[in-house]
Motif scaffolding. Structure first.
Motif, PDB file in Angstrom:
ATOM      1  N   THR A   1       1.035  -1.249  -0.008  1.00  0.00           N
ATOM      2  CA  THR A   1      -0.018  -0.059  -0.069  1.00  0.00           C
ATOM      3  C   THR A   1       0.943   1.176  -0.074  1.00  0.00           C
ATOM      4  O   THR A   1       0.336   2.296  -0.572  1.00  0.00           O
ATOM      5  N   SER A   2       1.976   1.052   0.848  1.00  0.00           N
ATOM      6  CA  SER A   2       3.078   2.196   0.711  1.00  0.00           C
ATOM      7  C   SER A   2       3.448   2.583  -0.883  1.00  0.00           C
ATOM      8  O   SER A   2       3.906   3.778  -1.018  1.00  0.00           O
ATOM      9  N   THR A   3       3.217   2.178  -1.775  1.00  0.00           N
ATOM     10  CA  THR A   3       3.554   2.215  -2.828  1.00  0.00           C
ATOM     11  C   THR A   3       2.576   2.652  -4.085  1.00  0.00           C
ATOM     12  O   THR A   3       2.959   2.561  -5.020  1.00  0.00           O
ATOM     13  N   ARG A   4       1.370   2.858  -3.279  1.00  0.00           N
ATOM     14  CA  ARG A   4       0.246   3.087  -4.181  1.00  0.00           C
ATOM     15  C   ARG A   4       0.225   4.185  -5.598  1.00  0.00           C
ATOM     16  O   ARG A   4       0.087   3.552  -6.527  1.00  0.00           O
TER      17      ARG A   4
ATOM     18  N   LYS B   1      -4.771   1.243 -19.634  1.00  0.00           N
ATOM     19  CA  LYS B   1      -5.948   2.062 -19.878  1.00  0.00           C
ATOM     20  C   LYS B   1      -6.586   2.367 -18.509  1.00  0.00           C
ATOM     21  O   LYS B   1      -7.166   3.446 -18.236  1.00  0.00           O
ATOM     22  N   SER B   2      -6.332   1.602 -17.581  1.00  0.00           N
ATOM     23  CA  SER B   2      -6.779   1.881 -16.129  1.00  0.00           C
ATOM     24  C   SER B   2      -6.075   1.039 -15.019  1.00  0.00           C
ATOM     25  O   SER B   2      -5.457   0.024 -15.501  1.00  0.00           O
ATOM     26  N   ALA B   3      -5.886   1.690 -13.857  1.00  0.00           N
ATOM     27  CA  ALA B   3      -5.361   0.880 -12.700  1.00  0.00           C
ATOM     28  C   ALA B   3      -5.968   1.240 -11.619  1.00  0.00           C
ATOM     29  O   ALA B   3      -5.934   2.399 -11.292  1.00  0.00           O
ATOM     30  N   LYS B   4      -6.608   0.245 -11.016  1.00  0.00           N
ATOM     31  CA  LYS B   4      -7.347   0.500  -9.800  1.00  0.00           C
ATOM     32  C   LYS B   4      -7.178  -0.653  -8.691  1.00  0.00           C
ATOM     33  O   LYS B   4      -6.925  -1.666  -8.861  1.00  0.00           O
ATOM     34  N   VAL B   5      -7.071   0.119  -7.524  1.00  0.00           N
ATOM     35  CA  VAL B   5      -6.693  -0.949  -6.286  1.00  0.00           C
ATOM     36  C   VAL B   5      -8.502  -1.402  -5.906  1.00  0.00           C
ATOM     37  O   VAL B   5      -9.378  -0.670  -5.677  1.00  0.00           O
ATOM     38  N   VAL B   6      -8.421  -2.650  -6.001  1.00  0.00           N
ATOM     39  CA  VAL B   6      -9.693  -3.363  -5.947  1.00  0.00           C
ATOM     40  C   VAL B   6      -9.952  -3.977  -4.632  1.00  0.00           C
ATOM     41  O   VAL B   6     -11.158  -4.395  -4.196  1.00  0.00           O
TER      42      VAL B   6
ATOM     43  N   VAL C   1       2.289  -6.329   6.763  1.00  0.00           N
ATOM     44  CA  VAL C   1       2.531  -5.614   5.509  1.00  0.00           C
ATOM     45  C   VAL C   1       1.045  -5.186   4.922  1.00  0.00           C
ATOM     46  O   VAL C   1       0.288  -6.241   4.760  1.00  0.00           O
ATOM     47  N   PHE C   2       0.775  -4.011   4.481  1.00  0.00           N
ATOM     48  CA  PHE C   2      -0.625  -3.722   3.874  1.00  0.00           C
ATOM     49  C   PHE C   2      -0.235  -3.704   2.331  1.00  0.00           C
ATOM     50  O   PHE C   2       0.575  -3.120   1.990  1.00  0.00           O
ATOM     51  N   VAL C   3      -1.334  -4.194   1.922  1.00  0.00           N
ATOM     52  CA  VAL C   3      -1.298  -4.601   0.506  1.00  0.00           C
ATOM     53  C   VAL C   3      -2.433  -4.290  -0.180  1.00  0.00           C
ATOM     54  O   VAL C   3      -3.416  -4.487   0.258  1.00  0.00           O
ATOM     55  N   ASP C   4      -2.193  -3.737  -1.432  1.00  0.00           N
ATOM     56  CA  ASP C   4      -3.383  -3.488  -2.081  1.00  0.00           C
ATOM     57  C   ASP C   4      -3.577  -4.852  -3.343  1.00  0.00           C
ATOM     58  O   ASP C   4      -2.338  -5.099  -3.893  1.00  0.00           O
ATOM     59  N   VAL C   5      -4.588  -4.959  -3.763  1.00  0.00           N
ATOM     60  CA  VAL C   5      -4.755  -5.933  -4.783  1.00  0.00           C
ATOM     61  C   VAL C   5      -5.193  -4.888  -5.933  1.00  0.00           C
ATOM     62  O   VAL C   5      -6.019  -3.970  -5.868  1.00  0.00           O
ATOM     63  N   TRP C   6      -4.314  -5.006  -6.931  1.00  0.00           N
ATOM     64  CA  TRP C   6      -4.739  -3.816  -8.356  1.00  0.00           C
ATOM     65  C   TRP C   6      -5.272  -4.784  -9.513  1.00  0.00           C
ATOM     66  O   TRP C   6      -4.971  -5.996  -9.651  1.00  0.00           O
ATOM     67  N   ARG C   7      -6.139  -4.191 -10.160  1.00  0.00           N
ATOM     68  CA  ARG C   7      -6.578  -4.369 -11.254  1.00  0.00           C
ATOM     69  C   ARG C   7      -6.268  -3.449 -12.464  1.00  0.00           C
ATOM     70  O   ARG C   7      -6.551  -2.523 -12.320  1.00  0.00           O
TER      71      ARG C   7
END
Ligand code: SAH
Length: 290
Positions: free
Chosen positions: A180-183, A197-202, A223-229
């Motif tokens: 998440t720190s690298t969002r 075309k798009s990049a979103k944290v889902v 570690v806090f992590v994001d799942v990206w689409r």
């Protein structure tokens, strides 16, 4: 398959028996894998009957999860033959054996060569045998690419290289875990550098990293992590853009042609008018003579 059931199936899989620190081998927890797969499948319909690539497959938790969720063809790619071996053992636990194709490939090296291709053309000392030329390399493709990439702490740039490769391979979407720190950084890389075309944290999750390498003081660090689409710029969209450009050029040509014709007609009329004037002047001169 219900999330709880998937999670408990994934719980039974073996993970890296000898994790390699230089390859940043951290197994995705069953909870995290289930979350990613559930979002990808239920919210975006990116799993069921879709072809899937698991980039950095490791012992296979994402690839196997995708297969259990009804994916079509699944390909797992990793640079570590030992990990692929362990992944194979996981696949064999099922009866019948789960069908996931496995492929040994250094994704970071491939991207480095691909990106430096033009420079390497001019490099006299280049080793012909190992060089992969842009025009010669056909990337494996799938509807959906899943990856829990190295975060790039050991091999600098590995995270971006993984994303770059994932985007070359994905037809529809890339799902990737990042801290998440690298969002902000990830969004910039995906959209600006790699042309997504798009990049979103889902989804946002907590990742309990086991102290498997002994370099953390605690047994487990959170570690806090994001799942990206991430949606790559699709070839179809590009084709449509190209077609639009062609249509625009065609219409401009037509407009130019019409303008030319008008000009020609105008000058022909002017010429005729001039001639008519000349003739009528001649006639009146003649008349005068008479
Ligand atoms: N997908 C697995 C493993 C994630 S850890 C899971 O979710 O549990 C990251 C994986 O990327 C490891 O298996 C590691 O061997 C692999 N990897 C690291 N560098 C790589 C490279 N250059 N090319 C291909 N795979 C690589």
């Amino acid at each position: 398959m219900k999330p709880k059931q998937l999670q408990s199936e994934l719980q039974d899989l073996r993970t890296f028996s000898n994790p390699k620190q230089n390859l940043e081998q951290y197994a995705t927890t069953p909870l995290l894998a289930t979350k990613l797969l559930q979002v990808a499948s239920v919210e975006f319909n990116d799993i069921e009957e879709k072809s899937v690539i698991d980039l950095g497959v490791g012992t296979g938790v994402l690839a196997i999860g995708a297969k259990l969720m009804g994916a079509g063809h699944v390909l797992g790619i990793d640079v570590d033959a030992d990990a692929l071996e362990e992944c194979k053992e996981n696949l064999e636990m099922y009866d019948p054996e789960l069908e996931v194709e496995l492929c040994l490939m250094d994704v970071v090296e491939l991207i480095r060569r691909y990106d430096n291709d033009e420079d390497e053309d001019e490099d006299e000392d280049e080793d012909e045998a190992v060089s992969v030329k842009r025009k010669d390399y056909v990337w494996p493709r799938a509807d959906t690419v899943l990856t829990n990439p190295p975060f790039g702490t050991r091999r600098k740039g590995a995270d971006v290289a993984f994303l770059a490769a994932a985007m070359k391979m994905a037809e529809t979407a890339v799902y990737s875990f990042h801290k998440t720190s690298t969002r902000e950084y990830i969004e910039k890389v995906a959209v600006k550098k790699l042309g997504a075309k798009s990049a979103k944290v889902v989804a946002e999750m907590k990742y309990g990293l086991k102290n498997q390498y002994g370099h953390h003081r605690k047994d487990e660090v959170e570690v806090f992590v994001d799942v990206w689409r991430i949606e790559p710029s699709s070839s179809k969209a590009k084709k449509d853009d190209d077609d639009d450009e062609k249509d625009e050029m065609f219409e401009q040509n037509l407009r130019d042609l019409a303008a030319n014709i008008e000009e020609l007609q105008l000058s022909a009329r002017q010429r005729k008018d001039k001639e008519r004037n000349k003739n009528s002047r001649k006639n009146s001169d003649n008349r005068k003579k008479w």
